[in-house]
Design a protein around this motif. Structure first.
Motif, short mmCIF file in Angstrom:
data_model
loop_
_atom_site.label_atom_id
_atom_site.label_comp_id
_atom_site.label_asym_id
_atom_site.label_seq_id
_atom_site.Cartn_x
_atom_site.Cartn_y
_atom_site.Cartn_z
N ALA A 175 2.02 5.82 -2.16
CA ALA A 175 2.42 4.51 -1.62
C ALA A 175 1.37 3.47 -1.98
O ALA A 175 0.21 3.79 -2.19
N LYS A 220 8.53 6.57 -4.11
CA LYS A 220 9.57 7.53 -4.52
C LYS A 220 10.74 6.81 -5.17
O LYS A 220 11.14 5.72 -4.76
N ASP A 249 6.50 3.07 -0.13
CA ASP A 249 6.70 4.37 -0.75
C ASP A 249 7.09 4.19 -2.22
O ASP A 249 7.88 3.31 -2.55
#
Length: 144
Positions: A68, A75, A73
């Motif tokens: 992060a 992802k 984040d």
């Protein structure tokens, strides 16, 4: 969370860096469109720039996974989207990182020409290009 250990002996850490004249002092690889390994779209540190903020801080390592940035984040992001987050992160940046296992690929400040990429990331494309060149040569010779 500094220096905390997650499951499996993988170490996570929160690092605060202050942007320098040329940025944060490291390069990244990865993303959903530029996966470092199959089925892994994470963002990784590929190179620590000598004398940059990350190098001078000393905690970030080549091969570390960045989880992060400023609480956001990383992802399932495309590479360029991750790059934009880093560019627009501001002057003081907080990174949540997962250190690579100690027996993982060699890295930090090693000065190697690979820029911190795993050896397979260099060899596999090279072998694929060689195989394609041989195939083209054989098809060309077969037509003559």
């Amino acid at each position: 969370m500094n220096g905390s250990v997650a499951g499996g002996g993988v170490s996570e850490e929160v690092i605060r860096l202050t942007r320098g004249p040329s940025g944060l002092g490291f390069n990244i690889v990865g993303g959903t469109d530029q996966q470092v390994d199959s089925n892994d779209s994470s963002i990784y540190v590929s190179r620590i720039k000598k004398d940059g903020p990350a190098y001078l801080d000393g905690r970030l390592q080549e091969g570390d996974k960045i989880l992060a940035i400023n609480g956001r984040d990383l992802k399932n992001l495309r590479h360029m989207d991750a790059v934009e987050l880093f560019k627009n992160a501001g002057y003081d940046v907080i990174l949540k990182i997962q250190h690579r296992p100690q027996n993982g690929p060699a890295g930090h400040r090693g000065g190697g020409d690979s820029g911190g990429l795993p050896l397979a990331a260099i060899l596999i494309p090279g072998l694929a290009l060689t195989a394609a060149a041989v195939w083209i040569l054989l098809r060309y010779r077969h037509r003559m």
